[in-house]
Write an enzyme that holds these catalytic residues in place. Structure first.
Site, mmCIF file in Angstrom:
data_model
loop_
_atom_site.group_PDB
_atom_site.id
_atom_site.type_symbol
_atom_site.label_atom_id
_atom_site.label_comp_id
_atom_site.label_asym_id
_atom_site.label_seq_id
_atom_site.Cartn_x
_atom_site.Cartn_y
_atom_site.Cartn_z
ATOM 1 N N ARG A 178 25.295 15.885 14.554
ATOM 2 C CA ARG A 178 24.763 14.706 15.277
ATOM 3 C C ARG A 178 23.245 14.577 15.153
ATOM 4 O O ARG A 178 22.592 13.962 15.983
ATOM 5 C CB ARG A 178 25.168 14.717 16.746
ATOM 6 C CG ARG A 178 26.666 14.682 16.939
ATOM 7 C CD ARG A 178 27.054 14.116 18.283
ATOM 8 N NE ARG A 178 28.496 14.033 18.369
ATOM 9 C CZ ARG A 178 29.259 15.028 18.828
ATOM 10 N NH1 ARG A 178 28.707 16.133 19.259
ATOM 11 N NH2 ARG A 178 30.563 14.889 18.871
ATOM 12 N N LYS A 198 14.586 4.719 7.228
ATOM 13 C CA LYS A 198 15.838 4.154 6.714
ATOM 14 C C LYS A 198 16.488 5.197 5.816
ATOM 15 O O LYS A 198 15.869 5.683 4.862
ATOM 16 C CB LYS A 198 15.580 2.875 5.915
ATOM 17 C CG LYS A 198 15.348 1.659 6.782
ATOM 18 C CD LYS A 198 15.335 0.398 5.935
ATOM 19 C CE LYS A 198 15.098 -0.834 6.792
ATOM 20 N NZ LYS A 198 14.969 -2.055 5.959
ATOM 21 N N GLU A 209 6.542 -1.859 -5.774
ATOM 22 C CA GLU A 209 6.523 -1.818 -4.299
ATOM 23 C C GLU A 209 5.081 -1.878 -3.777
ATOM 24 O O GLU A 209 4.830 -2.407 -2.699
ATOM 25 C CB GLU A 209 7.219 -0.559 -3.781
ATOM 26 C CG GLU A 209 8.704 -0.472 -4.072
ATOM 27 C CD GLU A 209 9.580 -1.243 -3.065
ATOM 28 O OE1 GLU A 209 9.035 -1.890 -2.148
ATOM 29 O OE2 GLU A 209 10.812 -1.204 -3.229
ATOM 30 N N LYS A 264 2.844 -0.090 5.879
ATOM 31 C CA LYS A 264 4.233 0.128 6.293
ATOM 32 C C LYS A 264 4.288 0.743 7.683
ATOM 33 O O LYS A 264 5.103 0.341 8.521
ATOM 34 C CB LYS A 264 4.972 1.014 5.281
ATOM 35 C CG LYS A 264 6.403 1.267 5.732
ATOM 36 C CD LYS A 264 7.361 1.510 4.620
ATOM 37 C CE LYS A 264 8.794 1.523 5.173
ATOM 38 N NZ LYS A 264 9.791 1.769 4.169
ATOM 39 N N GLU A 312 14.075 -3.150 12.533
ATOM 40 C CA GLU A 312 14.149 -4.423 11.811
ATOM 41 C C GLU A 312 14.794 -5.557 12.615
ATOM 42 O O GLU A 312 15.726 -6.222 12.167
ATOM 43 C CB GLU A 312 14.871 -4.226 10.472
ATOM 44 C CG GLU A 312 14.549 -5.352 9.491
ATOM 45 C CD GLU A 312 14.975 -5.036 8.066
ATOM 46 O OE1 GLU A 312 14.661 -3.941 7.578
ATOM 47 O OE2 GLU A 312 15.628 -5.900 7.472
ATOM 48 N N ARG A 334 9.802 -6.170 10.480
ATOM 49 C CA ARG A 334 10.084 -5.187 9.424
ATOM 50 C C ARG A 334 10.742 -5.838 8.218
ATOM 51 O O ARG A 334 10.605 -5.350 7.090
ATOM 52 C CB ARG A 334 10.947 -4.038 9.961
ATOM 53 C CG ARG A 334 11.157 -2.963 8.913
ATOM 54 C CD ARG A 334 11.672 -1.662 9.468
ATOM 55 N NE ARG A 334 11.828 -0.709 8.379
ATOM 56 C CZ ARG A 334 11.991 0.594 8.515
ATOM 57 N NH1 ARG A 334 12.001 1.128 9.710
ATOM 58 N NH2 ARG A 334 12.130 1.381 7.468
ATOM 59 N N ASN A 388 10.915 -6.487 2.999
ATOM 60 C CA ASN A 388 11.939 -6.825 2.010
ATOM 61 C C ASN A 388 11.515 -7.972 1.096
ATOM 62 O O ASN A 388 12.357 -8.537 0.399
ATOM 63 C CB ASN A 388 13.249 -7.179 2.714
ATOM 64 C CG ASN A 388 13.847 -5.974 3.405
ATOM 65 O OD1 ASN A 388 13.782 -4.865 2.889
ATOM 66 N ND2 ASN A 388 14.393 -6.173 4.588
ATOM 67 N N HIS A 438 13.205 -8.421 -2.219
ATOM 68 C CA HIS A 438 14.412 -7.591 -2.260
ATOM 69 C C HIS A 438 15.716 -8.391 -2.293
ATOM 70 O O HIS A 438 16.719 -7.898 -2.793
ATOM 71 C CB HIS A 438 14.432 -6.616 -1.082
ATOM 72 C CG HIS A 438 13.505 -5.446 -1.252
ATOM 73 N ND1 HIS A 438 12.138 -5.591 -1.380
ATOM 74 C CD2 HIS A 438 13.736 -4.106 -1.335
ATOM 75 C CE1 HIS A 438 11.584 -4.391 -1.522
ATOM 76 N NE2 HIS A 438 12.531 -3.474 -1.500
ATOM 77 N N HIS A 441 17.743 -7.082 -5.200
ATOM 78 C CA HIS A 441 19.027 -6.388 -5.042
ATOM 79 C C HIS A 441 20.125 -7.090 -5.837
ATOM 80 O O HIS A 441 21.003 -6.445 -6.422
ATOM 81 C CB HIS A 441 19.426 -6.318 -3.568
ATOM 82 C CG HIS A 441 18.705 -5.236 -2.809
ATOM 83 N ND1 HIS A 441 18.694 -5.158 -1.440
ATOM 84 C CD2 HIS A 441 17.980 -4.168 -3.247
ATOM 85 C CE1 HIS A 441 17.987 -4.098 -1.063
ATOM 86 N NE2 HIS A 441 17.541 -3.486 -2.136
ATOM 87 N N HIS A 458 14.896 -0.157 -9.562
ATOM 88 C CA HIS A 458 14.737 -0.849 -8.281
ATOM 89 C C HIS A 458 13.368 -1.549 -8.163
ATOM 90 O O HIS A 458 13.283 -2.729 -7.836
ATOM 91 C CB HIS A 458 14.933 0.141 -7.130
ATOM 92 C CG HIS A 458 14.631 -0.447 -5.792
ATOM 93 N ND1 HIS A 458 15.427 -1.401 -5.199
ATOM 94 C CD2 HIS A 458 13.596 -0.249 -4.936
ATOM 95 C CE1 HIS A 458 14.903 -1.754 -4.033
ATOM 96 N NE2 HIS A 458 13.790 -1.063 -3.859
HETATM 97 N N1 GLY Z 1 12.128 -0.595 2.377
HETATM 98 C C1 GLY Z 1 12.091 -1.484 3.458
HETATM 99 C C2 GLY Z 1 12.020 -0.836 4.803
HETATM 100 O O1 GLY Z 1 11.838 0.369 4.891
HETATM 101 O O2 GLY Z 1 12.144 -1.503 5.787
#
Ligand code: GLY
Length: 369
Positions: free
Chosen positions: A121, A143, A185, A227, A237, A241, A245, A248, A252, A266
């Site tokens: 957990r 993430k 990025e 960031k 998010e 946040r 993206n 993205h 994606h 990517h």
């Molecule tokens: N890579 C986008 C984020 O971490 O929110």
């Protein structure tokens, strides 16, 4: 060394950025440990280059370590490898108070972080990102996750690391293409939140790509600071946040269309995606026509992919790409959300975008192939 703090209350941590951090990893990590033992999760290529240095640095502080070494590549972010890592950690008798060390690029950070999130957990983990992409983006912000046959990153959890060590020296061992993919990025941060940073990149990007370590450290520091500020405002998010993206939704879809293969990395998809998002913004009358041209000119100056025409091999048509975008995690109530911009450095979350304009941007991009 630069230190960026990610201000998340009880889950706050530092991102330490500088040369020689792998060689000092034992001293950096030791104060966090309840007992002098860690399990490292890494992959073959990183292990061949850097694992001895890491285990020696840990041993120098009396920390014993075992390593789980996985195959490199996006396909490793799978259910099968998640099971392998979780069972491997249990076989190593990793306890609730132990520390897992994620040592690699974004694939390893996401996978090891997710394994740490669900093991007993939740156990703590340290990120030691070895790619530029992981240093400026995926190692920071918590993430974690794996891919599903339905799409990228669709299974995962928010689980913040206890510490991030971004060693600028290891970037020197990256293949130029991998370094530049990570730079996609970095450009994203300028595009979404800082014209000043974008102009700094225009001035210093080529020297940075050539290997200037001071410039690399400054690019990582500024990216991570942007960031960290966004993540501190919106950890899970619910709002801002999503700005991270930028590029993205398109990126994606292009990665899915190219089978997550080395036809398109990517960060390359993100760079092309940023150009497409800016073009969409310009066609919607939100930003000047010069802005997408300026972004694309910088990508060109860096020798990077910037158009659909730069992707080798076949691509689906517009309908196929639109269908792939509909699988994006940012879909809400069945509606696609895009990150658009009013200028370089002024991105915003846009709902209800006229999909006819998006189709037009893709149609013109595909026609240029
Ligand atoms: N890579 C986008 C984020 O971490 O929110």
């Amino acid at each position: 060394m630069d230190i960026v703090k990610v201000a998340l209350g009880a889950r706050a941590y530092e991102v330490r950025i500088g040369p020689g951090l792998v060689a000092r990893a034992g001293a950096e990590i030791a104060p966090l440990l309840k007992r002098p033992k860690v399990t490292i999760v890494t992959e073959d290529r990183v292990a061949a280059l850097h694992l001895d240095a890491l285990t020696s640095a840990l041993a120098a502080e009396g920390i014993t370590s075992e390593a789980l070494v996985l195959p490199p590549g996006e396909a490793t972010k799978s259910w099968a490898h998640l099971q392998e890592v979780v069972e491997g950690l249990l076989a190593q008798q990793v306890e609730r108070n132990d520390m897992v060390v994620a040592f690699g690029g974004g694939v390893i950070g996401d996978l090891a972080g997710f394994a740490a999130a669900i093991l007993r957990r939740g156990v703590r983990f340290v990120q030691i990102p070895t790619s530029l992409l992981a240093q400026v983006d995926s190692s920071v912000g918590g993430k974690t996750g794996i891919n599903s046959p339905h799409g990228k990153n669709l299974v995962g959890a928010f689980h913040q690391p206890s510490l991030v060590l971004a060693d600028i020296d290891v970037l020197g061992t990256l293949a130029p293409r991998d370094f530049l993919a990570g730079y996609g990025e970095v450009v994203k941060y300028g595009g979404l939140g800082s014209l000043d940073f974008f102009e700094w990149l225009e001035a210093h990007g080529p020297a940075l790509a050539e290997g200037d370590r001071g410039l690399r450290q400054e690019a990582v520091r500024r990216s991570v600071q942007m960031k960290a500020d966004i993540v501190a405002r919106d950890e899970t998010e619910q709002g801002d946040r999503a700005l991270l993206n930028l590029g993205h939704t398109f990126g994606h879809a292009l990665e899915a269309a190219t089978g997550y293969s080395d036809r398109l990395l990517h960060g390359e998809g993100v760079a092309i995606g940023c150009a497409l998002a800016f073009e969409t913004s310009a066609r919607l009358g939100l930003m000047s026509q010069e802005a997408p041209s300026r972004l694309r000119a910088h990508l060109a100056a860096m020798g990077m992919k910037r158009d659909l025409a730069d992707i080798p091999g076949d691509l689906p048509g517009v309908d196929g790409l639109m269908a792939l975008m509909a699988q994006d995690k940012k879909v809400e109530a069945g509606r696609l959300r895009f990150i658009l911009a009013r200028a370089i450095g002024a991105a915003f979350v846009a709902d209800g975008v006229d999909l006819g304009v998006v189709r037009g941007v893709l149609e013109d991009g595909l026609a240029g192939r």
